[in-house]
Write a protein that holds these residues in place. Structure first.
Motif, PDB file in Angstrom:
ATOM      1  N   ASP A 176     -10.706   7.219   7.237  1.00  0.00           N
ATOM      2  CA  ASP A 176     -11.245   8.677   7.487  1.00  0.00           C
ATOM      3  C   ASP A 176     -12.319   8.686   8.545  1.00  0.00           C
ATOM      4  O   ASP A 176     -13.152   7.783   8.697  1.00  0.00           O
TER       5      ASP A 176
ATOM      6  N   PHE B 137     -12.252  23.358   4.034  1.00  0.00           N
ATOM      7  CA  PHE B 137     -12.346  21.998   5.034  1.00  0.00           C
ATOM      8  C   PHE B 137     -13.300  22.048   6.171  1.00  0.00           C
ATOM      9  O   PHE B 137     -13.085  23.248   6.833  1.00  0.00           O
TER      10      PHE B 137
ATOM     11  N   GLN C  61      -8.560  17.180  15.821  1.00  0.00           N
ATOM     12  CA  GLN C  61      -9.459  17.453  14.991  1.00  0.00           C
ATOM     13  C   GLN C  61      -9.642  16.536  13.683  1.00  0.00           C
ATOM     14  O   GLN C  61      -8.305  16.411  13.376  1.00  0.00           O
TER      15      GLN C  61
ATOM     16  N   PHE D   4     -10.555  15.894   9.855  1.00  0.00           N
ATOM     17  CA  PHE D   4     -10.731  16.738   8.732  1.00  0.00           C
ATOM     18  C   PHE D   4     -11.695  16.125   7.530  1.00  0.00           C
ATOM     19  O   PHE D   4     -11.461  14.837   7.435  1.00  0.00           O
ATOM     20  N   GLY D   5     -12.500  16.858   6.787  1.00  0.00           N
ATOM     21  CA  GLY D   5     -13.154  16.203   5.791  1.00  0.00           C
ATOM     22  C   GLY D   5     -12.274  16.181   4.589  1.00  0.00           C
ATOM     23  O   GLY D   5     -10.926  16.833   4.507  1.00  0.00           O
ATOM     24  N   PRO D   6     -12.829  15.707   3.367  1.00  0.00           N
ATOM     25  CA  PRO D   6     -12.001  15.752   2.322  1.00  0.00           C
ATOM     26  C   PRO D   6     -11.762  17.121   1.502  1.00  0.00           C
ATOM     27  O   PRO D   6     -10.741  17.292   0.616  1.00  0.00           O
TER      28      PRO D   6
END
Lengths: 112, 114
Positions: free
Chosen positions: B1, B90, B103, B105-107
């Motif tokens: 991630d 998000f 892009q 993305f966070g969790p």
């Protein structure tokens, strides 16, 4: 109103089969992107196709773009159980370079 | 991630209370975004930032405000939470804001407003 709409909303296939998802949009785009979301996780970028491209490949993924019909398809070949996820198309509009508009997604279930 | 964290990951709050969600990145990317995800709607852009102290509205910005005082942090505030703001939020980042940027993305943060 949403730019991208995926079809079908849900898809269930057997491992080893191919999965096809479609995305339709309404206005002129700069590019179209596909993202995957595993349950409970953020989205992950899969592939981008520009408006002047018709087809693109990445591993087991094949994306097509038909700008005359304002539609795109994502084909996953030889599916695996690990492909189970939701898949979203996202369009980058011609007049708004930094915004992506996401569709509502296709939920794919690959049965072992 | 990618180096994106969101806090808190889960929150339950009551109608009328203020709520602040935090997004933190370690990638030094210029653009940051807040989306909400609801069943049947996909992701909808709430606000985005194109630099420190530079922010703009997305398609569903009513009831939300944002701030970015440092490159790495982007805060989303619900001044007075309502049940319609129950959603998964998000954060995303992109390097330069070009349409061809990926892009990341966070969790996500799952927010429930009772």
């Amino acid at each position: 109103s949403q730019q991208g709409e995926e079809d079908p909303q849900a898809l269930s296939i057997q491992e080893g089969e191919n999965a096809t998802m479609n995305c339709s949009y309404k206005t002129s785009i700069n590019n179209l992107q596909w993202y995957r979301q595993n349950s409970g996780r953020g989205l992950v970028h899969l592939i981008l196709i520009r408006s002047n491209e018709r087809e693109k490949h990445s591993g087991r993924l094949r994306v097509t773009l038909d700008t005359s019909k304002k539609s795109s398809s994502l084909l996953i070949t030889a599916s695996r159980a690990a492909d189970t996820a939701s898949y979203f198309c996202a369009t980058a509009w011609m007049d708004s370079s930094y915004k992506l508009i996401f569709g509502s997604g296709t939920r794919l279930l690959v049965r072992p | 991630d990618a180096g994106i964290t969101q806090s808190p990951r889960h929150k339950v709050t009551e109608t009328g209370t203020p709520v602040t969600l935090r997004c933190h990145q370690t990638e030094n990317h210029r653009y940051m975004y807040w989306y909400r995800q609801d069943p049947g709607h996909g992701l909808r852009l709430i606000h985005y930032s194109y630099g420190v102290k530079d922010t703009d509205k997305g398609e569903v910005s009513d009831g939300y405000s944002v701030s970015r005082s440092k490159t790495e942090d982007f805060l989303l505030t619900l001044e007075s939470a309502t049940s319609s703001q129950t959603s998964v939020y998000f954060c995303a980042i992109s390097e330069s804001g070009r349409s061809t940027d990926t892009q990341y993305f966070g969790p996500g943060t799952r927010l429930t407003v009772l």
